[in-house]
Motif scaffolding. Sequence first.
Motif, PDB file in Angstrom:
ATOM      1  N   GLU A   1      25.239  -9.710  19.356  1.00 36.41           N
ATOM      2  CA  GLU A   1      25.927 -10.728  20.154  1.00 36.41           C
ATOM      3  C   GLU A   1      26.000 -10.304  21.621  1.00 36.41           C
ATOM      4  O   GLU A   1      25.769 -11.114  22.531  1.00 36.41           O
ATOM      5  CB  GLU A   1      27.321 -10.964  19.598  1.00 36.41           C
ATOM      6  CG  GLU A   1      28.075 -12.070  20.335  1.00 36.41           C
ATOM      7  CD  GLU A   1      29.425 -12.348  19.706  1.00 36.41           C
ATOM      8  OE1 GLU A   1      30.205 -13.080  20.328  1.00 36.41           O
ATOM      9  OE2 GLU A   1      29.694 -11.835  18.609  1.00 36.41           O
ATOM     10  N   LEU A   2      26.318  -9.041  21.878  1.00 40.38           N
ATOM     11  CA  LEU A   2      26.394  -8.543  23.253  1.00 40.38           C
ATOM     12  C   LEU A   2      25.022  -8.624  23.942  1.00 40.38           C
ATOM     13  O   LEU A   2      24.910  -9.033  25.095  1.00 40.38           O
ATOM     14  CB  LEU A   2      26.899  -7.107  23.261  1.00 40.38           C
ATOM     15  CG  LEU A   2      28.381  -6.907  22.931  1.00 40.38           C
ATOM     16  CD1 LEU A   2      28.695  -5.421  22.792  1.00 40.38           C
ATOM     17  CD2 LEU A   2      29.244  -7.526  24.024  1.00 40.38           C
TER      18      LEU A   2
ATOM     19  N   THR B   1      22.495 -10.592  23.159  1.00 39.50           N
ATOM     20  CA  THR B   1      22.121 -11.992  23.358  1.00 39.50           C
ATOM     21  C   THR B   1      22.842 -12.579  24.561  1.00 39.50           C
ATOM     22  O   THR B   1      22.237 -13.266  25.403  1.00 39.50           O
ATOM     23  CB  THR B   1      22.457 -12.814  22.105  1.00 39.50           C
ATOM     24  OG1 THR B   1      21.773 -12.262  20.975  1.00 39.50           O
ATOM     25  CG2 THR B   1      22.041 -14.265  22.286  1.00 39.50           C
ATOM     26  N   THR B   2      24.131 -12.318  24.670  1.00 44.69           N
ATOM     27  CA  THR B   2      24.906 -12.828  25.804  1.00 44.69           C
ATOM     28  C   THR B   2      24.364 -12.287  27.118  1.00 44.69           C
ATOM     29  O   THR B   2      24.239 -13.007  28.111  1.00 44.69           O
ATOM     30  CB  THR B   2      26.380 -12.445  25.651  1.00 44.69           C
ATOM     31  OG1 THR B   2      26.879 -12.975  24.420  1.00 44.69           O
ATOM     32  CG2 THR B   2      27.210 -13.007  26.803  1.00 44.69           C
TER      33      THR B   2
ATOM     34  N   VAL C   1      21.031 -14.019  27.957  1.00 44.41           N
ATOM     35  CA  VAL C   1      21.241 -15.382  28.436  1.00 44.41           C
ATOM     36  C   VAL C   1      21.728 -15.366  29.885  1.00 44.41           C
ATOM     37  O   VAL C   1      21.266 -16.132  30.735  1.00 44.41           O
ATOM     38  CB  VAL C   1      22.241 -16.128  27.540  1.00 44.41           C
ATOM     39  CG1 VAL C   1      22.647 -17.455  28.176  1.00 44.41           C
ATOM     40  CG2 VAL C   1      21.650 -16.374  26.164  1.00 44.41           C
ATOM     41  N   GLY C   2      22.668 -14.462  30.173  1.00 49.29           N
ATOM     42  CA  GLY C   2      23.153 -14.354  31.545  1.00 49.29           C
ATOM     43  C   GLY C   2      22.066 -13.936  32.511  1.00 49.29           C
ATOM     44  O   GLY C   2      21.977 -14.450  33.631  1.00 49.29           O
TER      45      GLY C   2
END
Length: 222
Positions: free
Chosen positions: A4-5, A7-8, A11-12
């Motif tokens: 999750e980290l 992926t975030t 995306v950023g």
Amino acid sequence: MATELATTALVGLRMTTDEQRSSLLEPVVGAFARLRTDLHPLVRYGDLEVQFVEPPATGRALPGEVAHAARAIVRSAVLAFVDRGETRRVRIQWDCDGLNLLIGIRDDGRGDLTAHDDSLRPIAERVAALDGILTVSSTPGWGSSLDIRLPLDPPAEPEPLAEVVPLSPRERDVLRYVVAGERNQAIARDLGISENTVKFHVSNLLRKSGARSRAELAALAR
């Protein structure tokens, strides 16, 4: 949590890159060189022969968004050609007429590709998003060609409706309420006029703007 980290963060990073890309300029020769690098693995490890026709070194620099889209379009086109089978040679040419980036892509496949082919849908959407033009031509047994024209300058912003259509001060007041989604009764109450007068002004606004409904009028005003 690690996924999750990551992926975030990705995306950023992509959002930041896209924002920077839209404000940067790339020399047309440099943008084309990056395309050659992008396609290198496909050429090196596949059976595909790719002929690159260099753009003129004096060509106008490309806005970052156009350069990025152009490379993505060519990559998608080459893969679409390869996926159809029987393609052994692809010719890629870039040129610039000062106002547009001109892209030509031709293969030696079956020659049955059309503009409505599903494999070209992502390309057509990218071209349309940049107000470009995509033309597809095929000759059975001789291959298919994609000719793409991408404007280098963004389309001019339309003038506000109130600036291009002569409106009275009261019509401008009513138009602001229509854009906000207010109904006639509420407009009449706020402006201190009758509901019939509001209807009269709305009718004039529709006639002057050529809109067929309040929703269309509001869209034109925005």
